[in-house]
Design a protein around this motif. Structure first.
Motif, PDB file in Angstrom:
ATOM      1  N   TYR A 170       0.865  -1.173   0.000  1.00  0.00           N
ATOM      2  CA  TYR A 170       0.000   0.000   0.000  1.00  0.00           C
ATOM      3  C   TYR A 170       0.906   1.228   0.000  1.00  0.00           C
ATOM      4  O   TYR A 170       1.693   1.420   0.930  1.00  0.00           O
ATOM      5  N   ARG A 171       0.826   2.058  -1.034  1.00  0.00           N
ATOM      6  CA  ARG A 171       1.682   3.235  -1.162  1.00  0.00           C
ATOM      7  C   ARG A 171       0.873   4.524  -0.995  1.00  0.00           C
ATOM      8  O   ARG A 171       0.048   4.857  -1.838  1.00  0.00           O
ATOM      9  N   LEU A 226       2.342   0.421   3.619  1.00  0.00           N
ATOM     10  CA  LEU A 226       2.408  -0.910   4.206  1.00  0.00           C
ATOM     11  C   LEU A 226       2.922  -1.911   3.180  1.00  0.00           C
ATOM     12  O   LEU A 226       2.494  -1.906   2.020  1.00  0.00           O
ATOM     13  N   LYS A 227       3.881  -2.735   3.589  1.00  0.00           N
ATOM     14  CA  LYS A 227       4.375  -3.815   2.727  1.00  0.00           C
ATOM     15  C   LYS A 227       4.136  -5.155   3.410  1.00  0.00           C
ATOM     16  O   LYS A 227       4.382  -5.304   4.604  1.00  0.00           O
ATOM     17  N   ILE A 229       0.080  -5.506  -6.115  1.00  0.00           N
ATOM     18  CA  ILE A 229       0.297  -6.939  -5.919  1.00  0.00           C
ATOM     19  C   ILE A 229       1.415  -7.356  -6.850  1.00  0.00           C
ATOM     20  O   ILE A 229       1.320  -7.166  -8.070  1.00  0.00           O
ATOM     21  N   ASP A 230       2.498  -7.893  -6.283  1.00  0.00           N
ATOM     22  CA  ASP A 230       3.671  -8.286  -7.066  1.00  0.00           C
ATOM     23  C   ASP A 230       4.156  -7.143  -7.942  1.00  0.00           C
ATOM     24  O   ASP A 230       4.555  -7.340  -9.111  1.00  0.00           O
ATOM     25  N   THR A 285      -1.490 -13.887   3.924  1.00  0.00           N
ATOM     26  CA  THR A 285      -2.757 -13.851   4.669  1.00  0.00           C
ATOM     27  C   THR A 285      -2.892 -12.554   5.455  1.00  0.00           C
ATOM     28  O   THR A 285      -1.968 -12.146   6.149  1.00  0.00           O
ATOM     29  N   ILE A 286      -4.037 -11.931   5.282  1.00  0.00           N
ATOM     30  CA  ILE A 286      -4.376 -10.733   6.066  1.00  0.00           C
ATOM     31  C   ILE A 286      -5.544 -11.096   6.964  1.00  0.00           C
ATOM     32  O   ILE A 286      -6.582 -11.566   6.494  1.00  0.00           O
TER      33      ILE A 286
END
Length: 581
Positions: free
Chosen positions: A340-341, A359-360, A397-398, A526-527
């Protein structure tokens, strides 16, 4: 005109049926117009001759008329059958377009709109639209042919008397136009009130167990009566306007007869009109007035259909907020790195829910979000599969922005287990296989075993073919949750979101399902969103979020040692237990 243009587009696939319907309508109109002309010709040229000529001529005329009415029979059959079939097919296409469009709408649309109103449009509005689609062009065309045809004959019989007729007709048209304007507004209001009834019924019946548990049947009856009475009042207003419209036009029709009788007497008196011509004139007056009657009766149907189509178009005109880019690529071979940037988000123009979140999450790691309700935990997760789009920043994502990949490939890469499990009406097998309808029975059984639900399913009389009832009402919360987990096992996505998946369960069910979830989370990114902190002690990283953003992050032991917000929450839940781990 825009609405009319869109309406006409639905005729395109059925052009042949439409033109055939109009051709049959033309034949029916011409047959009706022909009879008075034939009668006029016979009275002036045949019936004045001797008996032999009359009898010889009338035989051929009778055969010709019979042939015309046989032709009219087949044309009328085509109009009544295939004309309605055309309308039903158009209704089918409209319903398909509306349902497909609703499927494309994002969560924000359903946050603001009521499904009861949508159901009202899908069912009752579209039926009225299909009736308009069939009867509209047909009634207008037949009426136009008869009015124009009879008017031309009337002008030929007596020009001056027909001008008087035209003056009364113009007044009648002006009256009808203004009354139609009123009817349009009222019938549109009818549709909205009917939608409110559908909403009330839907809410009450879907929540019938809550209603009965609080003994609130009386409250639900009051809510229903309020909407039901509002609809009744709206209908009463529409019928008053309809009554004025119909009575007014009936008065003008009677006025036409009065005008013809009085003016006819004057023209006969001055020798400009013959008595036989007045009889033929009276026949054509009936043909002239009959289509006006049809249009008057059609007015209610037109207003209902038009109001329904406006509501239909009001939904189709709303563009989905979240769609694939033209150059969107398929997300393939997903490892599961998430970033998340500088993400900020707000619902519409309301207060920001998230602000500058960075967040990474490494592939294969298990990350847990904790914090007070309303802090934005679920919102962060909802941005990953693009249930909502970020207001600013990007979700990756990736290394690929989720906006740059197709929605289907993105969401197929993410499995979600929620607290509120939705099961569709159908069998257990159909519900487990919902994410992969093509999956074999063997794969469905394997997924059920992984979710620890197979033994329970086999204990049922019909096994995997057991019907679960509406929203899975026949299953317990824990059983529904395991069905939801089995779905994700079958889908086998590289990324997993667990949104308070055990918070509504008892301790025994939670422990049972926690084992399934741990098995499911193995080797996946997993979140976890959790209120029960005991379920996330083994997470690789725990992130504490409140309405100001990320407050703390670290492992379970690190956050306990820090003695901050996480330790406060943990000690509240486990006061008196050993928390030294």
């Amino acid at each position: 005109m825009k609405i009319l243009k869109k309406f006409l587009q639905y005729y395109r696939p059925y052009r042949f049926l439409f033109y055939a319907d109009m051709f049959c309508a033309l034949i029916v109109s011409l047959v009706d117009l022909a009879f008075p002309l034939i009668l006029d010709y016979l009275s002036k040229n045949v019936f004045i001759k001797d008996k032999t000529v009359i009898l010889n001529s009338i035989l051929y005329v009778g055969i010709a008329l019979l042939a015309l009415y046989v032709l009219k029979y087949f044309c009328q059959y085509f109009i009544a059958s295939w004309g309605h079939i055309m309308g039903a097919r158009m209704e089918n296409n409209m319903r398909r377009d509306l349902f497909y469009h609703l499927q494309r709408m994002s969560f924000s649309y359903y946050d603001e709109n009521n499904t009861g109103q949508m159901m009202s449009i899908l069912v009752s509005d579209l039926f009225d639209i299909s009736e308009l689609a069939h009867h509209g062009p047909e009634n207008v065309f037949i009426s136009a042919v008869k009015i124009i045809g009879s008017f031309a004959v009337l002008m030929f019989i007596n020009f001056r008397m027909t001008l008087i007729l035209l003056a009364v007709t113009v007044i009648m048209v002006v009256f009808s136009f203004y009354e139609n304007k009123k009817m349009q507004r009222i019938f549109f209001d009818n549709r909205k009130k009917m939608g409110n009834i559908n909403s009330s019924v839907q809410d009450s019946l879907l929540g019938i167990r809550v209603v009965k548990s609080f003994a609130n049947e009386g409250i639900e009856r009051k809510k229903f009566d309020k909407n039901n009475n509002a609809y009744r009042i709206s209908r009463e207003k529409s019928y008053k306007v309809m009554g004025k419209f119909i009575a007014g036009n009936t008065f003008f029709e009677g006025l036409l007869y009065v005008v013809i009788l009085v003016s006819g007497a004057f023209f006969i008196a001055d020798g400009s009109l013959k008595i036989p011509d007045l009889a033929v004139y009276a026949l054509y007056i009936n043909i002239f007035i009959n289509p006006i009657d049809i249009l008057i009766n059609f007015a209610e149907q037109f207003q209902k259909g038009f109001a329904g189509f406006k509501r239909f178009m009001s939904i189709l005109s709303v563009e989905p907020e979240i769609v694939d880019k033209k150059d969107a690529v398929t997300l393939e071979n997903v490892r599961g790195d998430i970033e998340y940037r500088n993400v900020s988000f707000s619902y519409n123009s309301e207060k920001q829910v998230l602000k500058n979140i960075n967040l990474k999450i490494e592939a294969g790691k298990k990350i847990a979000f904790v914090g007070p309700s309303g802090g934005g935990k679920t919102t962060i997760c909802s941005l990953l599969p693009r249930f909502y789009d970020v207001s600013s920043g990007s979700v990756m994502i990736d290394g690929k922005d989720v906006k740059d990949v197709t929605l289907e490939s993105l969401r197929n890469s993410i499995g979600i287990v929620q607290q509120d499990v939705y099961l569709f009406s159908g069998t257990l097998k159909e519900n487990i296989g919902y994410g992969k309808p093509e999956a074999s029975d063997e794969k469905i059984i394997r997924a059920a075993k992984e979710a620890n639900i197979h033994d329970y399913i086999m204990s049922l009389d019909n096994g995997y073919d057991t019907y679960v009832g509406e929203r899975g009402v026949r299953l317990s919360g824990g059983q529904k949750q395991r069905i939801s987990i089995a779905r994700v096992f079958l889908e086998n996505p590289p990324i997993l979101i667990l949104d308070e998946a055990t918070s509504a369960l008892d301790n025994e069910s939670e422990n049972f399902i926690q084992k399934s979830l741990e098995k499911l989370a193995k080797n996946r990114t997993t979140i976890v969103i959790a209120h029960r902190l005991s379920t996330i002690r083994n997470a690789d990283e725990i992130i504490v979020i409140d309405d100001e953003g990320i407050k703390e992050r670290g492992s379970h032991s690190e956050l306990l040692k820090k003695g901050g917000l996480y330790a406060y929450y943990y000690n509240m839940q486990f006061e008196g237990l050993d928390v030294r781990e």
